[in-house]
Motif scaffolding. Structure first.
Motif, PDB file in Angstrom:
ATOM      1  N   GLY A   1     -29.887  34.543  12.814  1.00 27.16           N
ATOM      2  CA  GLY A   1     -28.767  34.048  13.075  1.00 27.16           C
ATOM      3  C   GLY A   1     -28.133  32.883  12.651  1.00 27.16           C
ATOM      4  N   ILE A   2     -28.739  32.302  11.302  1.00 30.14           N
ATOM      5  CA  ILE A   2     -28.498  31.013  10.993  1.00 30.14           C
ATOM      6  C   ILE A   2     -27.243  31.089   9.659  1.00 30.14           C
ATOM      7  CG2 ILE A   2     -29.295  28.948  10.063  1.00 30.14           C
ATOM      8  CD1 ILE A   2     -32.059  29.968  11.083  1.00 30.14           C
ATOM      9  N   PRO A   3     -26.211  30.599   9.928  1.00 32.04           N
ATOM     10  CA  PRO A   3     -25.350  30.690   8.706  1.00 32.04           C
ATOM     11  C   PRO A   3     -25.570  29.880   7.547  1.00 32.04           C
ATOM     12  CG  PRO A   3     -24.301  29.441  10.578  1.00 32.04           C
ATOM     13  CD  PRO A   3     -25.783  29.743  11.034  1.00 32.04           C
ATOM     14  N   ILE A   4     -25.399  30.171   6.269  1.00 33.55           N
ATOM     15  CA  ILE A   4     -25.984  29.781   5.103  1.00 33.55           C
ATOM     16  C   ILE A   4     -24.549  29.809   4.087  1.00 33.55           C
ATOM     17  CG2 ILE A   4     -27.238  31.948   4.580  1.00 33.55           C
ATOM     18  CD1 ILE A   4     -28.721  30.222   2.768  1.00 33.55           C
ATOM     19  N   VAL A   5     -24.490  28.644   3.189  1.00 36.79           N
ATOM     20  CA  VAL A   5     -23.571  28.600   2.056  1.00 36.79           C
ATOM     21  C   VAL A   5     -24.227  28.401   1.176  1.00 36.79           C
ATOM     22  CG1 VAL A   5     -21.407  27.648   1.533  1.00 36.79           C
ATOM     23  CG2 VAL A   5     -21.892  27.751   3.919  1.00 36.79           C
ATOM     24  N   GLY A   6     -24.088  29.040  -0.137  1.00 37.43           N
ATOM     25  CA  GLY A   6     -24.322  28.892  -1.329  1.00 37.43           C
ATOM     26  C   GLY A   6     -24.007  29.632  -2.546  1.00 37.43           C
TER      27      GLY A   6
ATOM     28  N   GLY B   1     -24.468  34.556  11.709  1.00 39.12           N
ATOM     29  CA  GLY B   1     -25.422  34.281  11.143  1.00 39.12           C
ATOM     30  C   GLY B   1     -25.354  34.921   9.437  1.00 39.12           C
ATOM     31  N   GLY B   2     -26.383  34.320   8.516  1.00 35.79           N
ATOM     32  CA  GLY B   2     -26.358  34.807   7.339  1.00 35.79           C
ATOM     33  C   GLY B   2     -25.380  34.252   6.429  1.00 35.79           C
ATOM     34  N   PRO B   3     -25.279  34.795   4.988  1.00 39.27           N
ATOM     35  CA  PRO B   3     -24.302  34.226   4.196  1.00 39.27           C
ATOM     36  C   PRO B   3     -22.982  34.068   4.570  1.00 39.27           C
ATOM     37  CG  PRO B   3     -25.785  35.699   2.841  1.00 39.27           C
ATOM     38  CD  PRO B   3     -26.006  35.802   4.478  1.00 39.27           C
TER      39      PRO B   3
ATOM     40  N   GLU C   1     -29.789  35.730   8.015  1.00 34.99           N
ATOM     41  CA  GLU C   1     -29.020  36.658   8.845  1.00 34.99           C
ATOM     42  C   GLU C   1     -29.666  37.170  10.217  1.00 34.99           C
ATOM     43  OE1 GLU C   1     -27.063  39.552   6.886  1.00 34.99           O
ATOM     44  OE2 GLU C   1     -25.800  40.066   8.519  1.00 34.99           O
ATOM     45  N   ALA C   2     -31.234  37.459   9.813  1.00 32.42           N
ATOM     46  CA  ALA C   2     -32.341  37.885  10.908  1.00 32.42           C
ATOM     47  C   ALA C   2     -32.530  36.772  11.859  1.00 32.42           C
ATOM     48  CB  ALA C   2     -33.495  38.240  10.476  1.00 32.42           C
TER      49      ALA C   2
END
Ligand code: NAD
Length: 369
Positions: A188-193, A332-334, A185-186
């Motif tokens: 600004g990168i999106p993540i899926v899991g 960004g973030g989950p 999140e810090a």
């Protein structure tokens, strides 16, 4: 406006990667056929992206039959054993790079025939971050074996350092770990899991039936889910010390559907045995015992047989495309909605019908994440 292709990197060119890439080519080849009706897909179009808008820019493995080979050759190399869906893959410009082994390979693999197990190459690891940067990928798919916690953290760290998103298809917790989630999140990168929930596999069937018991006022008293298979995923999981997170992921996926979770001794869920001749066929044996009207008992037995790896392909195709639209929207973030829909161990669990509605809202731009 035509969108550019979504460029992905793959870590672990095993059966899931093989099915995903063959599946993408299957849909590309069939899109113009008159009988094509998005057969077997959950979403044909996600914000303008079709399945065939995904292309591979980099791939990492550690097996001597895959490293240094073209991706086209590696996806069909042993010990991969999934059903061939689409044999005529295009020549790929991508050569499989040597990754960092770390805890990716369990020692007990040495006790099995080479055709069945991982065989580590003696090539030197590449500079993973450099390969990610040079290949201009948007998203990294993590298909490492269960129990590869250190290796997963290594590749997740490489994502953070290069601005690449992570779709974490296995159960080393990153998106659902608050500390890792904060780091994505810090930046600004999106993540899926975490840990992909197959299209129609043991988890979604068990969850749906658990919800059905609950919705119909039947108390679930005890249940088991026993799975057997003959691919390297099942061979790897014979090493019980690697299984901790897989058990948590699969058990929480069911417990989360109950208002009052079952006592630990009344729920047994897990990958249970390796049967080589099953290859990529996975069989799930499910039993649920409950109490219905006026305290009268009932029980349910179910046997589900699936080809394991294609079963995760379409789900991953949706996760990749949702992740890409989050990148375009600078989120960004989950991503709560697609993680709940597509993953067994998301940051927050929702019933599957709710998660599906959330994903559709997200795609339409009516929901932030
Ligand atoms: N339906 C499904 O098949 C499904 C569903 C949920 C989760 N998963 C998870 O997805 C993951 C991948 O499944 P699979 O069936 O493709 O497994 P697989 O055993 O076929 O492939 C794993 C690949 O990782 C490679 N590898 C091992 N260590 C590595 C390292 N350090 N760096 C790079 N590569 C490395 C191996 O050589 C192999 O090619 C597993 O953790 C599995 O539990 C699969």
């Amino acid at each position: 406006m035509t969108k550019r292709a979504i460029r992905i990197a793959i870590v672990g060119v095993g059966n899931c990667a093989s099915s995903l890439l063959q599946g993408i080519e299957f849909y590309r080849a069939n899109q113009k056929s008159s009988t094509f009706e998005a057969l077997g897909l959950m979403h044909l179009d996600i914000a303008g992206y079709k399945p065939w808008d995904i292309e591979v820019g980099a791939a990492f493995d550690i097996d001597r039959r895959k490293v240094g080979k073209s991706l086209k050759e590696a996806v069909f190399a042993k010990p991969n054993c999934t059903r061939v869906i689409f044999p005529n893959l295009n020549d790929s410009v991508v050569t499989v790079s040597m990754g960092e082994v770390l805890d990716g390979v369990s020692d007990h693999m040495k006790d099995f025939p080479e055709d069945r197990a991982f065989v580590v190459t003696d090539q030197k690891p590449c500079n993973v971050e450099k390969v990610l940067r040079d290949s201009g990928v948007d998203i990294l798919l993590n298909y490492l074996p269960v129990g590869s916690d250190r290796a997963t953290r290594f590749y997740a760290g490489a994502c953070l350092n290069t601005g690449v998103s992570l779709v974490n298809c296995m159960p080393s917790f990153i998106a659902s770990d608050p500390e890792w989630a904060k780091r994505f999140e810090a930046k600004g990168i999106p993540i899926v899991g975490d840990d992909v929930k197959s299209q129609l596999g043991a988890t979604i069937v068990h969850r749906t039936l658990t919800k059905l018991f609950e919705d119909r006022g039947v108390r679930l008293d005890r249940t088991y889910q026993i799975n057997t298979g003959g691919n390297t995923d099942f061979l790897n999981m014979l090493n019980r010390s690697r299984l901790r997170s897989k058990r948590i992921s699969k058990t929480e996926a069911i417990q989360s559907q109950l208002e009052i979770p079952l006592d630990a001794e009344n729920i047994h869920i897990g990958p249970s045995d390796y049967v080589p001749w099953q290859n990529d066929n996975k069989v799930c044996f499910l039993r649920m015992e409950g109490t219905g009207f006026a305290g009268v008992p009932l029980n349910l037995e179910l046997r589900l047989s699936v080809e394991d790896s294609p079963n995760s392909g379409g789900v991953t195709i949706d996760a990749i495309r949702c992740c890409q639209i989050a990148r375009e929207r600078k989120i960004g973030g989950p991503l709560a909605s697609i993680s709940a829909y597509a993953m067994k161990h998301p940051p927050v669990q929702y019933p599957d019908t709710v998660a599906k509605a959330m994903v559709d809202e997200f795609i339409a731009g009516r929901r932030e994440r």
